[in-house]
Scaffold this active site. Sequence first.
Site, PDB file in Angstrom:
ATOM      1  N   GLY A 135       0.828  -1.208   0.000  1.00  0.00           N
ATOM      2  CA  GLY A 135       0.000   0.000   0.000  1.00  0.00           C
ATOM      3  C   GLY A 135       0.861   1.256   0.000  1.00  0.00           C
ATOM      4  N   SER A 161       1.397   3.312  -2.436  1.00  0.00           N
ATOM      5  CA  SER A 161       1.081   4.276  -3.490  1.00  0.00           C
ATOM      6  C   SER A 161       0.599   5.617  -2.957  1.00  0.00           C
ATOM      7  CB  SER A 161       0.022   3.683  -4.434  1.00  0.00           C
ATOM      8  OG  SER A 161      -1.122   3.267  -3.704  1.00  0.00           O
ATOM      9  N   VAL A 189      -3.194  -7.858  -2.061  1.00  0.00           N
ATOM     10  CA  VAL A 189      -2.736  -8.693  -0.944  1.00  0.00           C
ATOM     11  C   VAL A 189      -3.856  -9.497  -0.279  1.00  0.00           C
ATOM     12  CG1 VAL A 189      -0.725  -7.231  -0.440  1.00  0.00           C
ATOM     13  CG2 VAL A 189      -2.883  -6.830   0.795  1.00  0.00           C
ATOM     14  N   ASN A 199       1.288  -2.320   5.332  1.00  0.00           N
ATOM     15  CA  ASN A 199       0.524  -1.089   5.505  1.00  0.00           C
ATOM     16  C   ASN A 199      -0.794  -1.104   4.738  1.00  0.00           C
ATOM     17  OD1 ASN A 199       0.289   2.095   5.692  1.00  0.00           O
ATOM     18  ND2 ASN A 199       0.246   1.550   3.521  1.00  0.00           N
ATOM     19  N   SER A 231      -4.172  -0.276  14.396  1.00  0.00           N
ATOM     20  CA  SER A 231      -4.884   1.001  14.551  1.00  0.00           C
ATOM     21  C   SER A 231      -5.349   1.140  15.993  1.00  0.00           C
ATOM     22  CB  SER A 231      -6.097   1.026  13.624  1.00  0.00           C
ATOM     23  OG  SER A 231      -6.976   2.075  13.988  1.00  0.00           O
ATOM     24  N   TYR A 252     -13.400  -3.624  10.751  1.00  0.00           N
ATOM     25  CA  TYR A 252     -12.065  -3.006  10.764  1.00  0.00           C
ATOM     26  C   TYR A 252     -11.371  -3.258  12.118  1.00  0.00           C
ATOM     27  CZ  TYR A 252      -8.606   0.772  10.135  1.00  0.00           C
ATOM     28  OH  TYR A 252      -7.446   1.506  10.028  1.00  0.00           O
ATOM     29  N   ALA A 312     -11.897  -5.654  14.239  1.00  0.00           N
ATOM     30  CA  ALA A 312     -11.527  -7.075  14.348  1.00  0.00           C
ATOM     31  C   ALA A 312     -10.243  -7.348  13.566  1.00  0.00           C
ATOM     32  CB  ALA A 312     -12.662  -7.954  13.829  1.00  0.00           C
ATOM     33  N   LYS A 333      -7.877  -5.210  12.813  1.00  0.00           N
ATOM     34  CA  LYS A 333      -6.718  -4.517  13.389  1.00  0.00           C
ATOM     35  C   LYS A 333      -6.314  -5.099  14.741  1.00  0.00           C
ATOM     36  CE  LYS A 333      -5.905  -1.697  10.013  1.00  0.00           C
ATOM     37  NZ  LYS A 333      -4.639  -1.785   9.257  1.00  0.00           N
ATOM     38  N   ILE A 373      -4.915   9.835  11.327  1.00  0.00           N
ATOM     39  CA  ILE A 373      -3.881  10.421  10.478  1.00  0.00           C
ATOM     40  C   ILE A 373      -4.584  10.989   9.237  1.00  0.00           C
ATOM     41  CG2 ILE A 373      -1.733   9.928   9.232  1.00  0.00           C
ATOM     42  CD1 ILE A 373      -1.537   9.261  12.250  1.00  0.00           C
TER      43      ILE A 373
HETATM   44  P1  NDP Z   1      -5.158   4.969   2.150  1.00  0.00           P
HETATM   45  O1  NDP Z   1      -6.553   4.594   1.855  1.00  0.00           O
HETATM   46  O2  NDP Z   1      -4.722   6.379   1.909  1.00  0.00           O
HETATM   47  O3  NDP Z   1      -4.140   3.993   1.378  1.00  0.00           O
HETATM   48  C1  NDP Z   1      -4.336   2.604   1.449  1.00  0.00           C
HETATM   49  C2  NDP Z   1      -3.271   1.897   0.665  1.00  0.00           C
HETATM   50  O4  NDP Z   1      -3.515   0.490   0.768  1.00  0.00           O
HETATM   51  C3  NDP Z   1      -3.275   2.248  -0.801  1.00  0.00           C
HETATM   52  O5  NDP Z   1      -1.942   2.332  -1.238  1.00  0.00           O
HETATM   53  C4  NDP Z   1      -3.982   1.059  -1.437  1.00  0.00           C
HETATM   54  O6  NDP Z   1      -3.503   0.768  -2.758  1.00  0.00           O
HETATM   55  C5  NDP Z   1      -3.542  -0.069  -0.534  1.00  0.00           C
HETATM   56  N1  NDP Z   1      -4.451  -1.210  -0.599  1.00  0.00           N
HETATM   57  C6  NDP Z   1      -5.755  -1.272  -0.241  1.00  0.00           C
HETATM   58  N2  NDP Z   1      -6.242  -2.506  -0.467  1.00  0.00           N
HETATM   59  C7  NDP Z   1      -5.232  -3.231  -0.989  1.00  0.00           C
HETATM   60  C8  NDP Z   1      -5.104  -4.571  -1.453  1.00  0.00           C
HETATM   61  N3  NDP Z   1      -6.131  -5.444  -1.420  1.00  0.00           N
HETATM   62  N4  NDP Z   1      -3.904  -4.978  -1.924  1.00  0.00           N
HETATM   63  C9  NDP Z   1      -2.861  -4.135  -1.963  1.00  0.00           C
HETATM   64  N5  NDP Z   1      -2.903  -2.863  -1.556  1.00  0.00           N
HETATM   65  C10 NDP Z   1      -4.084  -2.410  -1.083  1.00  0.00           C
HETATM   66  O7  NDP Z   1      -4.946   4.563   3.689  1.00  0.00           O
HETATM   67  P2  NDP Z   1      -3.990   5.153   4.821  1.00  0.00           P
HETATM   68  O8  NDP Z   1      -2.702   5.597   4.266  1.00  0.00           O
HETATM   69  O9  NDP Z   1      -4.779   6.104   5.646  1.00  0.00           O
HETATM   70  O10 NDP Z   1      -3.781   3.853   5.748  1.00  0.00           O
HETATM   71  C11 NDP Z   1      -2.660   3.010   5.635  1.00  0.00           C
HETATM   72  C12 NDP Z   1      -2.722   1.975   6.739  1.00  0.00           C
HETATM   73  O11 NDP Z   1      -2.750   2.598   8.010  1.00  0.00           O
HETATM   74  C13 NDP Z   1      -3.979   1.095   6.668  1.00  0.00           C
HETATM   75  O12 NDP Z   1      -3.642  -0.223   7.062  1.00  0.00           O
HETATM   76  C14 NDP Z   1      -4.885   1.731   7.700  1.00  0.00           C
HETATM   77  O13 NDP Z   1      -5.813   0.835   8.224  1.00  0.00           O
HETATM   78  C15 NDP Z   1      -3.863   2.157   8.751  1.00  0.00           C
HETATM   79  N6  NDP Z   1      -4.343   3.217   9.632  1.00  0.00           N
HETATM   80  C16 NDP Z   1      -4.711   4.450   9.126  1.00  0.00           C
HETATM   81  C17 NDP Z   1      -5.171   5.444   9.973  1.00  0.00           C
HETATM   82  C18 NDP Z   1      -5.567   6.780   9.486  1.00  0.00           C
HETATM   83  O14 NDP Z   1      -6.041   7.571  10.307  1.00  0.00           O
HETATM   84  N7  NDP Z   1      -5.404   7.129   8.217  1.00  0.00           N
HETATM   85  C19 NDP Z   1      -5.277   5.197  11.418  1.00  0.00           C
HETATM   86  C20 NDP Z   1      -4.861   3.888  11.830  1.00  0.00           C
HETATM   87  C21 NDP Z   1      -4.415   2.946  10.963  1.00  0.00           C
HETATM   88  P3  NDP Z   1      -4.226   1.317  -4.105  1.00  0.00           P
HETATM   89  O15 NDP Z   1      -4.555   2.765  -3.851  1.00  0.00           O
HETATM   90  O16 NDP Z   1      -3.200   1.100  -5.142  1.00  0.00           O
HETATM   91  O17 NDP Z   1      -5.454   0.493  -4.287  1.00  0.00           O
END
Ligand code: NDP
Length: 242
Positions: free
Chosen positions: A16, A18, A63, A85, A137, A150, A152, A154, A183
């Site tokens: 993740g 990107s 993934v 991530n 999280s 979500y 469950a 995390k 975030i």
């Molecule tokens: P975003 O939605 O901004 O980014 C999510 C990323 O995960 C993207 O790069 C997306 O890729 C990738 N992704 C989603 N599904 C898949 C998949 N099936 N296979 C591969 N890649 C996948 O999320 P955040 O940056 O906010 O969050 C990142 C992590 O941090 C997550 O695990 C989230 O749960 C965790 N988190 C975030 C918080 C927040 O406040 N933002 C708080 C706590 C935890 P693509 O765009 O290419 O599909």
Amino acid sequence: MSGFCTLEGRLALVTGGSRGIGRAIAVELAGAGAQVVVGYRSGAEEAEAVAKEIGGRAVQADVSQPEEAARLVEEAGDLDILVNNAGLTRDGLIARMSDEDWRIVIDTNLGGVFATCRAAARGMMRRRSGAIVNLSSVVGVHGNPGQTNYAASKAGIIGFSKALARELATRNVRVNAIAPGYIETALTEVLPDSVREALLASTPLARLGAPEDVAGAVRFLCSDEASFITGEVLLVDGGLGM
Ligand code: NDP
């Protein structure tokens, strides 16, 4: 490059990568000297741009599909660092949550962590070295209404990471989890103003976090400076979960 928390000569995979937090982690690890592989699902253009910026490589894989997760790890090479991530939300109250919304969140957030760790563990054990960081999280620690799926996934990541930390410790492979608070990314952009205000009010540091706040903590846990830390859950939440 030497110095505090250097990752010079290490090969890292960030799933993740990107956008959002994953993008910041990829940039941070590369800035610390690591070669970084940027995993992504659909954001090819964004992932290629990140890879270009940091002199790394982008690899597409969903993934939530175990065989794709395994291929991603295989294509990445002999990993020193794995950062799980990739994650998503499909929020809804329990009475109206569909099987599909439950399944996709568990399969992506928890299933993805399992599948990449399984694929990376063998090589890390053989080389007797490795650092894995899984993104949990605060919601996995404290719960949140409308996010049973979500939460469950995390919370599962925390149990999984601790069990794996115990399993791999004798081979000098460390496994830790980071539990970010709120975030500012695309994931939280959708929150109503009232929710944001309530969050700010309950965060002692009185701000939402930035992706870079999480990235710095990931870099530390991946570095030799954290070589005696395993099975830890590090809250990066401005004090929200105190
Ligand atoms: P975003 O939605 O901004 O980014 C999510 C990323 O995960 C993207 O790069 C997306 O890729 C990738 N992704 C989603 N599904 C898949 C998949 N099936 N296979 C591969 N890649 C996948 O999320 P955040 O940056 O906010 O969050 C990142 C992590 O941090 C997550 O695990 C989230 O749960 C965790 N988190 C975030 C918080 C927040 O406040 N933002 C708080 C706590 C935890 P693509 O765009 O290419 O599909």
